[in-house]
Design a protein around this motif. Structure first.
Motif, PDB file in Angstrom:
ATOM      1  N   PRO A  43     -24.174 -14.085 -20.547  1.00  0.00           N
ATOM      2  CA  PRO A  43     -24.777 -15.355 -20.643  1.00  0.00           C
ATOM      3  C   PRO A  43     -25.738 -15.218 -19.298  1.00  0.00           C
ATOM      4  N   VAL A  44     -27.044 -15.484 -19.602  1.00  0.00           N
ATOM      5  CA  VAL A  44     -28.116 -15.587 -18.635  1.00  0.00           C
ATOM      6  C   VAL A  44     -28.941 -16.785 -18.710  1.00  0.00           C
ATOM      7  N   LEU A 118     -37.549 -12.823 -13.387  1.00  0.00           N
ATOM      8  CA  LEU A 118     -36.469 -13.760 -12.979  1.00  0.00           C
ATOM      9  C   LEU A 118     -35.459 -13.477 -13.959  1.00  0.00           C
ATOM     10  N   GLU A 119     -35.877 -13.315 -15.260  1.00  0.00           N
ATOM     11  CA  GLU A 119     -34.765 -13.156 -16.330  1.00  0.00           C
ATOM     12  C   GLU A 119     -33.976 -11.770 -16.135  1.00  0.00           C
ATOM     13  N   ILE A 120     -35.026 -10.856 -16.009  1.00  0.00           N
ATOM     14  CA  ILE A 120     -34.474  -9.319 -15.940  1.00  0.00           C
ATOM     15  C   ILE A 120     -33.665  -9.170 -14.851  1.00  0.00           C
ATOM     16  N   GLU A 121     -33.990  -9.863 -13.915  1.00  0.00           N
ATOM     17  CA  GLU A 121     -32.783  -9.740 -12.295  1.00  0.00           C
ATOM     18  C   GLU A 121     -31.613 -10.633 -12.789  1.00  0.00           C
ATOM     19  N   ARG A 122     -31.762 -11.611 -13.359  1.00  0.00           N
ATOM     20  CA  ARG A 122     -30.284 -12.370 -13.962  1.00  0.00           C
ATOM     21  C   ARG A 122     -29.576 -11.492 -14.729  1.00  0.00           C
ATOM     22  N   LEU A 123     -30.232 -10.829 -15.866  1.00  0.00           N
ATOM     23  CA  LEU A 123     -29.648 -10.047 -16.840  1.00  0.00           C
ATOM     24  C   LEU A 123     -29.030  -9.064 -16.037  1.00  0.00           C
ATOM     25  N   SER A 124     -29.618  -8.286 -15.165  1.00  0.00           N
ATOM     26  CA  SER A 124     -29.083  -7.156 -14.511  1.00  0.00           C
ATOM     27  C   SER A 124     -27.894  -7.291 -13.622  1.00  0.00           C
ATOM     28  N   ARG A 125     -27.895  -8.776 -13.154  1.00  0.00           N
ATOM     29  CA  ARG A 125     -26.790  -9.197 -12.237  1.00  0.00           C
ATOM     30  C   ARG A 125     -25.724  -9.569 -13.166  1.00  0.00           C
ATOM     31  N   ALA A 126     -25.940 -10.086 -14.265  1.00  0.00           N
ATOM     32  CA  ALA A 126     -24.895 -10.606 -15.191  1.00  0.00           C
ATOM     33  C   ALA A 126     -24.213  -9.209 -15.696  1.00  0.00           C
ATOM     34  N   TYR A 127     -25.140  -8.354 -16.044  1.00  0.00           N
ATOM     35  CA  TYR A 127     -24.478  -6.883 -16.591  1.00  0.00           C
ATOM     36  C   TYR A 127     -23.173  -6.472 -15.530  1.00  0.00           C
ATOM     37  N   ALA A 143     -26.684   4.486 -13.785  1.00  0.00           N
ATOM     38  CA  ALA A 143     -28.043   5.187 -13.176  1.00  0.00           C
ATOM     39  C   ALA A 143     -29.199   4.517 -14.312  1.00  0.00           C
ATOM     40  N   PRO A 144     -30.469   4.669 -13.984  1.00  0.00           N
ATOM     41  CA  PRO A 144     -31.543   4.017 -15.104  1.00  0.00           C
ATOM     42  C   PRO A 144     -31.461   5.017 -16.214  1.00  0.00           C
ATOM     43  N   ASP A 145     -32.216   4.353 -17.223  1.00  0.00           N
ATOM     44  CA  ASP A 145     -32.347   4.930 -18.499  1.00  0.00           C
ATOM     45  C   ASP A 145     -33.719   4.184 -19.230  1.00  0.00           C
ATOM     46  N   MET A 146     -33.766   4.093 -20.405  1.00  0.00           N
ATOM     47  CA  MET A 146     -35.073   3.365 -20.850  1.00  0.00           C
ATOM     48  C   MET A 146     -35.116   1.829 -20.552  1.00  0.00           C
ATOM     49  N   TYR A 147     -36.261   1.516 -20.016  1.00  0.00           N
ATOM     50  CA  TYR A 147     -36.405   0.188 -19.746  1.00  0.00           C
ATOM     51  C   TYR A 147     -35.565  -0.445 -18.577  1.00  0.00           C
ATOM     52  N   THR A 148     -34.994   0.416 -17.926  1.00  0.00           N
ATOM     53  CA  THR A 148     -34.546   0.171 -16.544  1.00  0.00           C
ATOM     54  C   THR A 148     -35.022   0.937 -15.510  1.00  0.00           C
ATOM     55  N   ASN A 149     -35.013   0.266 -14.297  1.00  0.00           N
ATOM     56  CA  ASN A 149     -35.742   1.110 -13.136  1.00  0.00           C
ATOM     57  C   ASN A 149     -35.287   1.129 -11.791  1.00  0.00           C
ATOM     58  N   GLU A 150     -35.662   1.487 -10.863  1.00  0.00           N
ATOM     59  CA  GLU A 150     -35.257   1.482  -9.363  1.00  0.00           C
ATOM     60  C   GLU A 150     -34.924   0.073  -8.954  1.00  0.00           C
ATOM     61  N   ARG A 151     -35.865  -0.781  -9.375  1.00  0.00           N
ATOM     62  CA  ARG A 151     -35.573  -2.125  -8.819  1.00  0.00           C
ATOM     63  C   ARG A 151     -34.364  -2.729  -9.502  1.00  0.00           C
ATOM     64  N   ILE A 152     -34.332  -2.359 -11.022  1.00  0.00           N
ATOM     65  CA  ILE A 152     -32.985  -3.022 -11.575  1.00  0.00           C
ATOM     66  C   ILE A 152     -31.652  -2.496 -10.943  1.00  0.00           C
ATOM     67  N   MET A 153     -31.733  -1.202 -10.592  1.00  0.00           N
ATOM     68  CA  MET A 153     -30.659  -0.508  -9.921  1.00  0.00           C
ATOM     69  C   MET A 153     -30.341  -1.149  -8.637  1.00  0.00           C
ATOM     70  N   GLY A 154     -31.342  -1.463  -7.824  1.00  0.00           N
ATOM     71  CA  GLY A 154     -31.248  -1.983  -6.602  1.00  0.00           C
ATOM     72  C   GLY A 154     -30.684  -3.489  -6.725  1.00  0.00           C
ATOM     73  N   TRP A 155     -30.757  -4.351  -7.823  1.00  0.00           N
ATOM     74  CA  TRP A 155     -30.198  -5.559  -8.239  1.00  0.00           C
ATOM     75  C   TRP A 155     -28.672  -5.336  -8.407  1.00  0.00           C
ATOM     76  N   MET A 156     -28.609  -4.162  -9.407  1.00  0.00           N
ATOM     77  CA  MET A 156     -27.291  -3.928  -9.856  1.00  0.00           C
ATOM     78  C   MET A 156     -26.312  -3.646  -8.709  1.00  0.00           C
ATOM     79  N   ALA A 157     -26.639  -2.818  -7.675  1.00  0.00           N
ATOM     80  CA  ALA A 157     -26.022  -2.338  -6.619  1.00  0.00           C
ATOM     81  C   ALA A 157     -25.843  -3.490  -5.875  1.00  0.00           C
TER      82      ALA A 157
END
Ligand code: NAD
Length: 432
Positions: A43-44, A118-127, A143-157
């Protein structure tokens, strides 16, 4: 190819190569099913106040040789079977390079281009909230793959560490440097592919200045391999992204194409402004046309199953370097081998990404950062060793490079299966 067939196709190929290379059925049986797959509905909160729901998966395919490792993909066509296929290939890839990892993969069904930052950040954290008990530095490391990147990995970590109340940068790789990322990680997949292509070129007597290259997919992996090949003197005559491709007989200056794409975010807009437009002629081509160009090296660096029984007869390149995962469907492997097309398989060609991800994990666990030269040297040495071993198996046993790479990985996994005791061992023991 239907999405749901990707995993079946991957298993068919595994069984076929297993038989061809004499791998015990107990090893193939161990790899014929994923160890565990978690699916969740995320849910996002969307920017308009509504709540969106996104289907998400994480697969820990096989951890015989260590914690599972593999990227997370954000793409509208993600399916649970695609995630499983990608996780199986990660298992083999880690085996080819000899990393102390098994294979895993994750995905979310989403068109990231439709979401705000902002929605991508919320989605990454929800994952990560959904998967926090399924992943971990000693269990499964995304780790990253298609349409995910460093910043998204940072939010997830960050989300993982917030949930667990620990400092654990080793839970995810491909992070921004300041959050514990490794120098050289962002270019690693492309650099690894470049190293492998150079090894092949040396054995086949290819001269960069006389070699033409077409690259499908101009994201992280495609851009860096094209950039490094161009620097070495290869002619990058065609490049494409999801919206289509461009072609020039004269070859492109990869860096300026990249800069223009960053500005316009459209590849076919790259040569339509200012002086570059006037200097370089190019034609627009479709992604399908790119695959059928009369070039020396074809590099699919986007999605899987782009070369299939439908178009394989029209694919002319004598060398295909699989930078994407699974771009060639299993049913055309034999045809390509028989007609002499040399395929550098994904489990070797794009292994640079997971190799430097491993270096990042090691650095995080040591609390010590290596310099760029050390990362690059270690990457080159790991991939050249893997290439040499695969080449040797292929030459000695008369196999394609894919079969040889699978054989190397499967024999390594087989040693673990053997060490745990096989039917032959226990059967003999019962008879003693
Ligand atoms: P990315 O998101 O950075 O880039 C993907 C690129 O593919 C973009 O240029 C996009 O426009 C293009 N694309 C999307 N759909 C397309 C289509 N239908 N036709 C042509 N181009 C299309 O992704 P990436 O990280 O570069 O990953 C690309 C491939 O490399 C994937 O198969 C991925 O699994 C594989 N790979 C990536 C890494 C890594 O470290 N990033 C490691 C190993 C393998």
């Amino acid at each position: 190819m239907e999405d749901s067939n990707v995993f079946i196709d991957a298993l068919d190929r595994l069984r076929r190569i297993g038989e061809q290379t004499g791998i015990p059925t107990e090893v193939i049986d161990a790899l014929a099913r994923p160890k565990a797959t978690l699916s969740a509905s995320l849910p996002v909160r969307m920017d308009d106040g509504s709540r969106g729901y996104f289907e998400a998966y994480r697969c820990r395919y096989n951890d015989a040789l260590g914690p599972t490792k593999g990227g997370i993909r954000f793409h509208p066509e993600v399916t649970i079977d695609e995630v499983r296929a990608l996780a199986l290939w990660m298992t083999l890839k880690c085996g080819v390079v000899g990393l102390p990892y098994g294979g895993g993969k994750g995905g979310v069904i989403v068109d990231a281009k439709d979401l705000s930052r902002l929605e991508i950040e919320r989605l990454s954290r929800a994952y990560v909230r959904a998967m926090a008990d399924f992943i971990g530095p000693d269990v499964d490391i995304p780790a990253p793959d298609m349409y995910t990147n460093e910043r998204i990995m940072g939010w997830m970590a960050d989300e993982y560490q917030t949930i667990k109340r620990v400092h654990a940068p080793d839970v995810i790789t491909g992070k921004p440097i300041v959050l514990g990322g490794s120098l050289g990680r962002s270019e690693a997949t492309g650099r690894g592919a470049f190293i492998v292509i150079q090894e092949l070129a040396a054995r086949k007597g290819l001269t960069p200045r006389e070699t033409t290259v077409a690259v499908q997919g101009f994201g992280n992996a495609g851009y860096h391999v094209a950039r490094l090949l161009h620097q070495e003197g290869y002619h990058i005559v065609a490049i494409s992204d999801s919206k289509g491709g461009i072609y020039s007989d004269a070859g492109f200056d990869v860096e300026s194409v990249y800069q223009r794409k960053q500005e316009s975010s459209e590849l076919h807009g790259v040569y339509c402004e200012g002086s570059v437009c006037n200097m370089v002629e190019h034609d627009r081509i479709t992604n399908e046309e790119l695959l059928e160009l009369d070039v020396d090296i074809l590099i699919p660096a986007a999605l899987e199953s782009v070369i299939t029984s439908e178009n394989v007869d029209r694919v002319k390149a004598p060398y295909i370097a699989e930078v994407a995962n699974g771009p060639i469907s299993g049913d055309v492997d034999t045809k390509l081998f028989d007609r002499g097309t040399v395929v550098l398989p994904d489990v070797l060609t794009n292994a640079g990404g997971v190799t430097v991800s491993y270096f990042e994990w090691v650095q995080n666990r040591q609390g010590f950062a290596w310099d760029l030269e050390e990362v690059r040297n270690r990457l080159a040495s790991a991939l050249i060793d893997a290439f040499d071993a695969v080449w040797q198996i292929a030459t000695d046993e008369g196999l394609s490079l894919r079969s040889a790479a699978y054989a190397r990985a499967l024999r390594r996994i087989g040693e673990q299966v053997e060490a745990q005791g096989t039917r032959a061992y226990f059967g003999n023991a019962a008879e003693e």
